[in-house]
Enzyme design. Structure first.
Site, PDB file in Angstrom:
ATOM      1  N   CYS A  94      29.807  -8.473   0.429  1.00 35.98           N
ATOM      2  CA  CYS A  94      30.803  -7.390   0.333  1.00 35.98           C
ATOM      3  C   CYS A  94      31.806  -7.688  -0.779  1.00 35.98           C
ATOM      4  O   CYS A  94      32.255  -6.780  -1.485  1.00 35.98           O
ATOM      5  CB  CYS A  94      31.559  -7.227   1.655  1.00 35.98           C
ATOM      6  SG  CYS A  94      30.528  -6.731   3.052  1.00 35.98           S
ATOM      7  N   CYS A 101      32.198 -11.264   5.026  1.00 34.35           N
ATOM      8  CA  CYS A 101      30.945 -10.873   4.354  1.00 34.35           C
ATOM      9  C   CYS A 101      30.992 -11.220   2.869  1.00 34.35           C
ATOM     10  O   CYS A 101      31.685 -10.557   2.085  1.00 34.35           O
ATOM     11  CB  CYS A 101      30.721  -9.375   4.569  1.00 34.35           C
ATOM     12  SG  CYS A 101      29.384  -8.678   3.574  1.00 34.35           S
TER      13      CYS A 101
END
Length: 235
Positions: free
Chosen positions: A36, A33
């Site tokens: 993230c 991700c």
């Protein structure tokens, strides 16, 4: 304070239990991700600046599918805040630093909240009474003070204190101790057998019977049988 890496196995201790002492921010992320990786360092920076007043717990959802399911995560990054074992706030997506700062600021205890926390942690009667003068309905302070009062024999005051707040598992146990006044080495069998014929028509006997079961606890193998006998007697 460094972020805590939390797993399905350690969540209860590292997050649920810890959140009863300090707010915990849970960052659900995965290595694949990209957002993230943008949000993570911002969370760490902002939360580290609270000097332990807020804790950061990181959860890799790829390695911990149980937590992914528990939080019903469909997209990441997903951030949740917990206090006293319950989720109180959260957001989805990679927020910029000012927004993260505002989010975390909302979790930091005020000076008065911190003082109440410290007084409860001190645990003596004077500190607990002062905490209650500041927060009259604080469950932790009420339960702790009630326990001290029961130990000192001031059971009426303990019960009056407990009546201030909704009944919980914690309050039921302390209230039962106040009403029964039993010693820890009492096995209660003799009292329960004697009370059973009275419980249908005598409210006091029924309350005492229930209190004794409360003090025995659900882990006692006799409790379920005595509850069955109570039901049979009442109905």
């Amino acid at each position: 304070m460094a972020a805590i890496d939390v797993t399905d196995a350690t969540f209860e201790t590292e997050v649920l239990e810890r959140s009863k002492e300090v707010p915990v921010v849970i960052d659900l992320w995965a290595d694949w991700c990209g957002p993230c990786k943008t949000l993570g360092p911002i969370l760490e920076k902002v939360i580290d600046a609270t000097d332990g007043k807020v804790v950061l717990a990181k959860v890799d959802i790829e390695a911990n599918p149980g937590l992914q399911a528990a939080f019903k995560v469909q997209s990441i990054p997903a951030v949740f805040a917990m206090k006293d074992g319950a989720v109180v706030d959260g957001f989805l997506g990679a927020y910029p630093e000012p927004a993260v700062q505002q989010f975390v600021d909302g979790l930091v205890p005020s000076a008065e909240e911190q003082q109440v926390h410290d007084l409860i942690a001190a645990g003596d009667e004077a500190s607990l009474r002062l905490a209650l003068s500041m927060e009259p309905s604080n469950e932790d302070a009420i339960v702790a003070l009630a326990e001290l009062l029961v130990a000192d024999g001031s059971t009426d005051e303990a019960l009056a204190l407990l009546a201030r707040i909704p009944e919980t598992e914690r309050t039921r146990h302390v209230a039962a101790s106040a009403r029964v006044g039993a010693t820890p080495d009492d096995d209660f069998d003799e009292q329960l057998v004697a009370l059973l014929p009275q419980v249908k028509n005598d409210d006091d006997a029924r309350q005492q019977y229930v209190d004794l079961l409360e003090l025995m606890g659900s882990d006692d193998p006799r409790t379920a049988e005595y509850r069955r006998r109570l039901t049979a007697q009442l109905f």
